[in-house]
Design a protein around this motif. Structure first.
Motif, PDB file in Angstrom:
ATOM      1  N   HIS A 111       0.835  -1.208   0.000  1.00 53.23           N
ATOM      2  CA  HIS A 111       0.000   0.000   0.000  1.00 53.23           C
ATOM      3  C   HIS A 111       0.867   1.254   0.000  1.00 53.23           C
ATOM      4  O   HIS A 111       0.614   2.202  -0.763  1.00 53.23           O
ATOM      5  N   HIS A 115       1.498   4.294  -2.993  1.00 53.49           N
ATOM      6  CA  HIS A 115       1.470   5.764  -2.882  1.00 53.49           C
ATOM      7  C   HIS A 115       2.638   6.377  -3.651  1.00 53.49           C
ATOM      8  O   HIS A 115       2.478   7.390  -4.353  1.00 53.49           O
ATOM      9  N   GLU A 152      -6.568   6.392  -1.340  1.00 54.55           N
ATOM     10  CA  GLU A 152      -6.546   5.193  -0.495  1.00 54.55           C
ATOM     11  C   GLU A 152      -7.168   3.996  -1.206  1.00 54.55           C
ATOM     12  O   GLU A 152      -6.645   2.879  -1.150  1.00 54.55           O
ATOM     13  N   CYS A 155      -4.750   2.792  -3.891  1.00 55.09           N
ATOM     14  CA  CYS A 155      -3.599   2.068  -3.321  1.00 55.09           C
ATOM     15  C   CYS A 155      -4.012   0.691  -2.810  1.00 55.09           C
ATOM     16  O   CYS A 155      -3.241  -0.270  -2.905  1.00 55.09           O
ATOM     17  N   ASP A 156      -5.227   0.584  -2.261  1.00 56.70           N
ATOM     18  CA  ASP A 156      -5.734  -0.737  -1.880  1.00 56.70           C
ATOM     19  C   ASP A 156      -5.780  -1.654  -3.097  1.00 56.70           C
ATOM     20  O   ASP A 156      -5.378  -2.821  -3.035  1.00 56.70           O
ATOM     21  N   ALA A 159      -2.269  -2.734  -4.185  1.00 58.83           N
ATOM     22  CA  ALA A 159      -1.710  -3.719  -3.251  1.00 58.83           C
ATOM     23  C   ALA A 159      -2.351  -5.089  -3.450  1.00 58.83           C
ATOM     24  O   ALA A 159      -1.657  -6.114  -3.466  1.00 58.83           O
ATOM     25  N   TYR A 170      -4.714  -8.642   4.562  1.00 63.43           N
ATOM     26  CA  TYR A 170      -4.815  -7.206   4.288  1.00 63.43           C
ATOM     27  C   TYR A 170      -6.047  -6.631   4.981  1.00 63.43           C
ATOM     28  O   TYR A 170      -5.979  -5.568   5.608  1.00 63.43           O
ATOM     29  N   MET A 192      -1.530   4.659   5.432  1.00 58.47           N
ATOM     30  CA  MET A 192      -2.783   3.941   5.224  1.00 58.47           C
ATOM     31  C   MET A 192      -3.787   4.384   6.275  1.00 58.47           C
ATOM     32  O   MET A 192      -3.596   4.149   7.465  1.00 58.47           O
ATOM     33  N   ARG A 203     -14.196   0.253   1.117  1.00 62.41           N
ATOM     34  CA  ARG A 203     -12.855  -0.335   0.968  1.00 62.41           C
ATOM     35  C   ARG A 203     -12.808  -1.752   1.516  1.00 62.41           C
ATOM     36  O   ARG A 203     -12.184  -2.638   0.920  1.00 62.41           O
ATOM     37  N   SER A 214      -7.247  -0.605 -10.008  1.00 63.25           N
ATOM     38  CA  SER A 214      -6.085   0.192  -9.594  1.00 63.25           C
ATOM     39  C   SER A 214      -6.000   1.513 -10.353  1.00 63.25           C
ATOM     40  O   SER A 214      -5.146   2.329 -10.060  1.00 63.25           O
TER      41      SER A 214
END
Length: 253
Positions: A111, A115, A152, A155-156, A159, A170, A192, A203, A214
């Motif tokens: 994560h 970023h 966020e 990035c989730d 990842a 996660y 995060m 999320r 993504s």
């Protein structure tokens, strides 16, 4: 025709608003500076990372096809974050520095690297400048909040796309993070966060779903554009690299 006394009072309005804007901007700058200084003191006390953390960081970076960033172990922080002052560094909590904890938090590492891959550290500095100039503007704070939520979620997705077999871990780390009290971090910190309840639920559902994205959503591009417009009209954000190959643009350091 207004009497002279009324015209005199009206003439004082623009200087008063200017002074109010300047005072508010200075106050916002002082607040951000104090937060940066508080975090900088933690960074100065940081220690070298254990070998298993460095190895895990390199492993995840290789899986994402990006360049790893240096890591430091810090006492007094609750969750990992990327420190954007000077050279980019991953600051790792001392309480999670054990080998088992590092392995369990592999998704957090991904994560944070997401970023960096997305160049969110550039947007963070833009946000810092904007908060000093546009502290009074509700539109800025609305765009800022939505921009953070979009980052966020993106990035989730990144990842989870590189660690598809780590969804459960996660999600568990995300739930653990939600139980930690909110800390006020300066703009040059990328960590995060859980966000508002609606965003948290969205999320968490995405983490347990096979369908993740993504790419930055259209709202994300709009939010970045609005932030750029209200801050620096001449500033423009380059097109993000294709999520199918995160390493198409190596992370800057």
């Amino acid at each position: 025709v207004r009497p002279p006394s009324e015209r005199w009072r009206l003439d004082l309005v623009p200087p008063f608003l200017l002074v109010l804007w300047l005072v508010g901007g200075v106050a916002m700058g002082v607040v951000q500076w104090r937060r940066i200084a508080r975090h900088w003191r933690l960074v100065r006390k940081a220690t070298a990372p254990p070998s298993h953390l460095t190895d895990e960081l390199r492993f995840v970076a290789h899986a994402m096809n990006v360049r790893p960033i240096p890591a430091l172990v810090v006492h007094g922080i609750a969750s990992p974050f990327v420190w954007c002052v000077g050279r980019l560094r991953l600051l790792w909590p001392e309480r999670l520095a054990g080998e088992a904890d590092v392995l369990r938090c592999r998704g957090m590492i991904a994560h944070e690297l997401a970023h960096v891959w997305r160049r969110d550290h550039w947007v963070a500095w833009l946000e810092l400048m904007a908060s000093v100039v546009w502290w009074w503007n509700p539109l800025f704070w609305f765009v800022r909040r939505r921009l953070h939520e979009t980052a966020e979620i993106a990035c989730d997705a990144v990842a989870l796309s590189v660690l598809p077999d780590r969804r459960r871990e996660y999600a568990e780390a995300f739930l653990e993070l939600s139980s930690i009290g909110k800390a006020w971090a300066p703009a040059p910190v990328l960590g995060m966060s859980t966000g508002a309840r609606r965003t948290f639920e969205r999320r968490f559902a995405m983490m347990l779903s096979e369908r993740v994205r993504s790419k930055m959503s259209p709202w994300g591009f709009l939010a970045v554009g609005l932030l750029a417009i209200v801050t620096l009209p001449s500033w423009s954000l380059g097109q993000a690299p294709s999520p199918s190959n995160p390493g198409s643009a190596p992370a800057s350091s």
